[in-house]
Motif scaffolding. Structure first.
Motif, mmCIF file in Angstrom:
data_model
loop_
_atom_site.group_PDB
_atom_site.id
_atom_site.type_symbol
_atom_site.label_atom_id
_atom_site.label_comp_id
_atom_site.label_asym_id
_atom_site.label_seq_id
_atom_site.Cartn_x
_atom_site.Cartn_y
_atom_site.Cartn_z
ATOM 1 N N SER A 180 -8.680 -3.019 10.173
ATOM 2 C CA SER A 180 -7.528 -2.204 9.828
ATOM 3 C C SER A 180 -7.960 -0.862 9.220
ATOM 4 C CB SER A 180 -6.655 -2.955 8.824
ATOM 5 O OG SER A 180 -5.631 -2.118 8.379
ATOM 6 N N VAL A 181 -7.601 0.218 9.909
ATOM 7 C CA VAL A 181 -7.841 1.561 9.390
ATOM 8 C C VAL A 181 -6.528 2.327 9.258
ATOM 9 C CG1 VAL A 181 -10.194 1.740 10.232
ATOM 10 C CG2 VAL A 181 -8.311 2.455 11.709
ATOM 11 N N ALA A 182 -5.430 1.675 9.617
ATOM 12 C CA ALA A 182 -4.131 2.346 9.607
ATOM 13 C C ALA A 182 -3.567 2.503 8.202
ATOM 14 C CB ALA A 182 -3.135 1.571 10.461
ATOM 15 N N TYR A 183 -4.098 1.767 7.238
ATOM 16 C CA TYR A 183 -3.546 1.791 5.897
ATOM 17 C C TYR A 183 -4.510 2.469 4.937
ATOM 18 C CZ TYR A 183 -0.957 -1.947 8.153
ATOM 19 O OH TYR A 183 -0.216 -2.677 9.022
ATOM 20 N N ASP A 184 -3.931 3.219 4.011
ATOM 21 C CA ASP A 184 -4.732 3.829 2.950
ATOM 22 C C ASP A 184 -4.896 2.782 1.856
ATOM 23 O OD1 ASP A 184 -5.929 5.307 1.015
ATOM 24 O OD2 ASP A 184 -4.426 6.899 0.966
ATOM 25 N N ARG A 185 -6.017 2.107 1.888
ATOM 26 C CA ARG A 185 -6.254 0.984 0.983
ATOM 27 C C ARG A 185 -6.172 1.399 -0.478
ATOM 28 N NH1 ARG A 185 -10.196 -3.114 3.741
ATOM 29 N NH2 ARG A 185 -9.738 -2.666 5.901
ATOM 30 N N ILE A 186 -6.697 2.556 -0.792
ATOM 31 C CA ILE A 186 -6.696 3.019 -2.180
ATOM 32 C C ILE A 186 -5.271 3.247 -2.667
ATOM 33 C CG2 ILE A 186 -7.442 4.873 -3.726
ATOM 34 C CD1 ILE A 186 -9.901 5.174 -1.860
ATOM 35 N N LYS A 187 -4.438 3.853 -1.829
ATOM 36 C CA LYS A 187 -3.051 4.123 -2.206
ATOM 37 C C LYS A 187 -2.271 2.822 -2.393
ATOM 38 C CE LYS A 187 -1.013 7.741 -0.585
ATOM 39 N NZ LYS A 187 -0.320 8.721 0.275
ATOM 40 N N ILE A 188 -2.438 1.891 -1.468
ATOM 41 C CA ILE A 188 -1.729 0.610 -1.574
ATOM 42 C C ILE A 188 -2.203 -0.152 -2.806
ATOM 43 C CG2 ILE A 188 -1.391 -1.641 -0.482
ATOM 44 C CD1 ILE A 188 -1.377 -0.190 2.207
ATOM 45 N N ASP A 189 -3.503 -0.125 -3.052
ATOM 46 C CA ASP A 189 -4.050 -0.804 -4.222
ATOM 47 C C ASP A 189 -3.500 -0.199 -5.512
ATOM 48 O OD1 ASP A 189 -5.721 -2.760 -5.402
ATOM 49 O OD2 ASP A 189 -7.231 -1.222 -5.814
ATOM 50 N N SER A 190 -3.398 1.122 -5.565
ATOM 51 C CA SER A 190 -2.872 1.765 -6.777
ATOM 52 C C SER A 190 -1.388 1.448 -6.966
ATOM 53 C CB SER A 190 -3.115 3.270 -6.735
ATOM 54 O OG SER A 190 -2.367 3.863 -5.704
ATOM 55 N N ILE A 191 -0.630 1.387 -5.865
ATOM 56 C CA ILE A 191 0.791 1.021 -5.973
ATOM 57 C C ILE A 191 0.921 -0.404 -6.513
ATOM 58 C CG2 ILE A 191 2.869 0.510 -4.631
ATOM 59 C CD1 ILE A 191 2.085 2.884 -2.813
ATOM 60 N N LEU A 192 0.083 -1.305 -6.009
ATOM 61 C CA LEU A 192 0.133 -2.689 -6.486
ATOM 62 C C LEU A 192 -0.212 -2.774 -7.971
ATOM 63 C CD1 LEU A 192 -1.472 -4.766 -3.591
ATOM 64 C CD2 LEU A 192 0.906 -4.686 -4.275
ATOM 65 N N LYS A 193 -1.199 -2.025 -8.399
ATOM 66 C CA LYS A 193 -1.603 -2.080 -9.806
ATOM 67 C C LYS A 193 -0.509 -1.545 -10.724
ATOM 68 C CE LYS A 193 -6.460 -2.323 -9.244
ATOM 69 N NZ LYS A 193 -7.747 -1.880 -9.224
ATOM 70 N N VAL A 194 0.223 -0.537 -10.259
ATOM 71 C CA VAL A 194 1.307 0.016 -11.077
ATOM 72 C C VAL A 194 2.492 -0.943 -11.122
ATOM 73 C CG1 VAL A 194 3.020 1.858 -11.148
ATOM 74 C CG2 VAL A 194 0.638 2.410 -10.740
ATOM 75 N N ARG A 195 2.830 -1.537 -9.980
ATOM 76 C CA ARG A 195 4.014 -2.391 -9.893
ATOM 77 C C ARG A 195 3.807 -3.800 -10.448
ATOM 78 N NH1 ARG A 195 8.889 -0.224 -9.338
ATOM 79 N NH2 ARG A 195 8.905 1.383 -7.769
ATOM 80 N N LEU A 196 2.645 -4.359 -10.228
ATOM 81 C CA LEU A 196 2.431 -5.761 -10.580
ATOM 82 C C LEU A 196 1.926 -5.905 -12.009
ATOM 83 C CD1 LEU A 196 0.911 -7.056 -7.235
ATOM 84 C CD2 LEU A 196 3.280 -7.081 -7.983
ATOM 85 N N VAL A 197 2.837 -5.614 -12.929
ATOM 86 C CA VAL A 197 2.562 -5.752 -14.363
ATOM 87 C C VAL A 197 3.718 -6.518 -14.997
ATOM 88 C CG1 VAL A 197 1.113 -3.697 -14.571
ATOM 89 C CG2 VAL A 197 3.584 -3.494 -14.845
ATOM 90 N N ASP A 198 3.543 -6.907 -16.241
ATOM 91 C CA ASP A 198 4.581 -7.598 -17.019
ATOM 92 C C ASP A 198 5.035 -8.908 -16.369
ATOM 93 O OD1 ASP A 198 4.495 -5.570 -18.894
ATOM 94 O OD2 ASP A 198 6.026 -4.405 -17.860
ATOM 95 N N PHE A 199 4.088 -9.736 -16.022
ATOM 96 C CA PHE A 199 4.415 -11.055 -15.502
ATOM 97 C C PHE A 199 4.601 -12.015 -16.672
ATOM 98 C CE2 PHE A 199 2.881 -9.383 -11.561
ATOM 99 C CZ PHE A 199 3.559 -10.115 -10.598
ATOM 100 N N PRO A 200 5.353 -13.085 -16.447
ATOM 101 C CA PRO A 200 5.459 -14.086 -17.518
ATOM 102 C C PRO A 200 4.100 -14.736 -17.760
ATOM 103 C CG PRO A 200 6.481 -14.883 -15.501
ATOM 104 C CD PRO A 200 6.113 -13.447 -15.270
#
Length: 158
Positions: free
Chosen positions: A113-133
């Protein structure tokens, strides 16, 4: 009486073999115990408070995966991933739960897979996936251990 003493001495010398048994060394016992442990499985899977009341091990594991997948989907549902990559409907997320109950999320992509910007997706995940129980880590022989698994997360529900 003399025969009785002779018989007693005979038993005494023959019984010494019962006291002269080889005791396995500490290293041998440790190696035997380590070989008997199944390192691929844990005694208790990670869990959240909602799943603690379930007694069945398999059902508790399924509950944990469902709750975690639902939480990740909720956090990513209103995100720019679907705008940036409209063809991306499902993403696999590698979840690592550490013994201190912290979690780490890492997107998994196909090797070609080269169609996705891995760094951008990874940074979005790190910002969104916080404050879990609070997540209780997996337990192996009474000790919290690190576990990893891959969850398929559906980004778009049509």
């Amino acid at each position: 009486m003399k025969q009785y003493y002779l018989f007693l001495v005979f038993l005494l010398f023959n019984s010494c073999q019962y006291f002269d048994k080889q005791i396995p060394s500490e290293k041998e016992l440790l190696q035997k115990e380590l070989k008997s442990i199944n390192w691929k499985e844990v005694d208790e899977y990670p869990s959240v408070v909602d799943c603690e009341k379930i007694d069945n091990k398999a059902q508790r594991q399924q509950c944990f995966f469902e709750v975690l997948t639902q939480l990740i989907q909720e956090k990513l549902s209103v995100d720019t991933l679907s705008v940036l990559y409209p063809e991306l409907d499902t993403i696999e997320v590698k979840v690592t739960i550490f013994p201190n109950a912290t979690m780490q999320f890492e997107p998994q992509f196909p090797k070609d897979s080269v169609a996705y910007d891995r760094i951008k997706i990874d940074s979005i995940l790190k910002v969104r996936l916080v404050d879990f129980p609070k997540v209780n880590p997996a337990i192996k022989r009474g000790i919290p251990v690190k576990t990893q698994f891959i969850l398929p997360v559906i980004l778009k529900v049509e």
